[in-house]
Design an enzyme around this catalytic site. Structure first.
Site, short mmCIF file in Angstrom:
data_model
loop_
_atom_site.label_atom_id
_atom_site.label_comp_id
_atom_site.label_asym_id
_atom_site.label_seq_id
_atom_site.Cartn_x
_atom_site.Cartn_y
_atom_site.Cartn_z
N GLY A 1 -2.87 42.24 -15.60
CA GLY A 1 -1.64 42.08 -15.28
C GLY A 1 -1.05 43.34 -14.57
N THR A 2 -1.56 44.51 -14.75
CA THR A 2 -1.07 45.64 -14.09
C THR A 2 -1.21 45.47 -12.55
OG1 THR A 2 -1.53 47.12 -15.93
CG2 THR A 2 -1.30 48.09 -13.90
N ASN B 1 7.41 41.94 -23.63
CA ASN B 1 6.36 41.98 -24.38
C ASN B 1 6.36 42.77 -25.57
OD1 ASN B 1 6.72 43.78 -21.97
ND2 ASN B 1 5.39 45.45 -23.23
N GLN C 1 3.16 37.63 -20.88
CA GLN C 1 3.38 37.37 -21.86
C GLN C 1 3.75 36.03 -22.28
OE1 GLN C 1 2.45 39.07 -24.75
NE2 GLN C 1 2.10 41.14 -23.94
N SER D 1 -2.28 37.58 -16.81
CA SER D 1 -3.57 38.37 -17.31
C SER D 1 -4.33 37.71 -18.39
CB SER D 1 -2.76 39.96 -18.30
OG SER D 1 -3.87 40.48 -18.87
N HIS E 1 -6.59 38.79 -20.87
CA HIS E 1 -6.93 39.20 -22.42
C HIS E 1 -5.69 38.97 -23.23
CE1 HIS E 1 -5.08 43.37 -22.43
NE2 HIS E 1 -4.61 42.93 -21.22
N THR F 1 -15.43 42.98 -4.09
CA THR F 1 -16.32 42.00 -4.23
C THR F 1 -15.56 41.19 -5.55
OG1 THR F 1 -18.17 42.73 -3.57
CG2 THR F 1 -18.72 40.93 -4.99
N CYS G 1 2.05 56.84 -25.66
CA CYS G 1 1.78 57.76 -24.61
C CYS G 1 0.43 58.12 -24.65
CB CYS G 1 2.65 58.92 -24.56
SG CYS G 1 2.38 60.32 -25.72
#
Ligand code: PLP
Length: 381
Positions: A73-74, A153, A181, A201, A203, A239, A327
């Site tokens: 997702g990032t 999220n 999400q 994403s 996961h 790849t 954080c």
């Protein structure tokens, strides 16, 4: 050992056994770079392109090449925000997003600002909703991108992406949505939402971590962020991760096939949890509870409690929940989402997220509801 109960599915869902089985054939001994011209490579290419076509069909894309496989997702969010804005910089240097986006969009927006763009972060109301009128007001002649998430999220609040996209398109501005999400929890079809780019994403839906995709409508200009080979039609060098792509697609198909029954079941569990807590614990509030929400997410405020302390107490009692954003030091920063909703600092500090998933049972949800009153009382004391 005490039984552990996982209630943090928005952070990551376990790998589904059926997904693992789908990945297995390419995790074996066979070599295969999809870009190689020999038979091994051609075989890998066929599998990759089949996976692409299946994902494109699930999303309602017109062409399979509108799907770009990425690492999650990032990367999808970074590629969408930076890729579109930089590719369209000749037309303007203004982008629009919201104050409650995932850090993957917010940090990409900050990078745009460093590159000389102006970014407007739209405000939300006390329930986390975004008014399309605010978007209309923010669009300028030099706006080159609108990036607004489908589901939040932290709170699960759904934006009316279809209405927002219509406003942006009326001004000729392309629209990206982060559906990390929402995909597999509510219907997500690119044409129904009317978006030009969409992030996924793996996961979050029982696929492997490190898998993801960006839908890019044909005709949308995109500047690649990863440079090198010409993979993914020069939109993402490197790849291809065939196992990740097969896992993502298998997970996506299962999520879409099973979402309706699962959404109804999780909605019942979530409502049961919220009703019990509101009855049993004085002052409990549901953040974003007045807005349309994902079925599996509950953001609960316990005024007079420090969320970090409550999460530790929950963990010791065997419950895995979360709050805000951790954080790098592991400490909790106050949630930018709840702050942007204008909630009082005490409520922001005392809020936790409970997110349910395929494995969640009524017994687990009831166990949490029964454990919380004493834990909250102890934290308040
Ligand atoms: N966008 C949203 C809304 C998310 O919830 C997340 C992950 O929590 C991401 C993006 C980033 O996804 P990934 O963990 O695959 O990089």
């Amino acid at each position: 050992m005490r039984r552990r109960i996982y209630l943090d599915y928005n952070a990551g869902a376990p790998l589904d056994g059926r997904v693992r089985a789908a990945m297995d054939p390419v995790l074996g001994e066979k070599p295969g770079n999809p870009s190689s011209v020999h038979a091994f490579g051609r075989e890998a290419r066929v599998l990759l392109e089949e996976a692409r076509a299946r994902l494109a069909a699930l999303l309602g894309a017109v062409d399979k090449d509108e799907v770009v496989f990425v690492s999650g997702g990032t990367e999808a969010d970074n590629l969408a925000v930076l890729g579109v804005a930089l590719a369209r910089a000749d037309q303007g240097r203004h982008a629009i997003t919201s104050a409650v986006e995932h850090p993957a969009v917010l940090a990409a927006s900050a990078a745009l600002e460093k590159a000389g763009f102006t970014v407007t972060a739209l405000r939300v109301d006390g329930e986390g909703r975004l008014d399309p009128v605010e978007l209309r007001r923010a669009i300028r002649p030099d706006t080159v991108l609108v990036s607004l998430m489908h589901a939040n999220n932290e709170t699960g609040v759904l934006f009316d992406v279809r209405a927002l996209a219509a406003v942006a398109h009326a001004a000729g501005v392309p629209v990206h949505t982060d559906a990390v999400q929402s995909f597999g929890k509510v219907p997500v079809r690119v044409r129904d939402l009317g978006v030009d780019l969409l992030s996924l994403s793996g996961h979050k839906i029982g696929g492997p971590a490190g898998s993801g995709a960006l839908y890019v409508r044909t005709g949308v200009r995109l500047a690649a962020r990863l440079l090198g080979g010409s993979q993914e039609r020069e939109r993402r060098a490197g790849t291809e991760n065939l196992a990740a792509a097969l896992g993502l697609v298998a997970a996506a198909e299962l999520a879409v096939r099973e979402w309706e029954a699962e959404a109804g079941r999780l909605c019942v569990l979530r409502d049961r949890l919220e009703a019990r807590l509101q009855e049993w614990i004085p002052g409990v509030a549901v953040n974003g509870g007045g807005a349309p929400r994902l079925p599996q997410t509950s953001n609960l405020a316990f005024p007079g409690v420090e969320a970090e302390e409550l999460l530790v107490a929950l963990d010791l009692a065997g419950f895995a929940c979360s709050a805000g954003a951790a954080c790098s030091a592991g400490a909790l920063e106050p949630s930018h989402v709840l702050q942007a909703m204008g909630l009082p600092p005490e409520r922001v500090r005392g809020s936790i997220r409970v997110s349910l998933g395929r494995g969640t049972t009524v017994g687990e949800v009831d166990a949490l509801a029964e454990a919380l009153p004493a834990l909250v009382a102890r934290c308040r004391g």
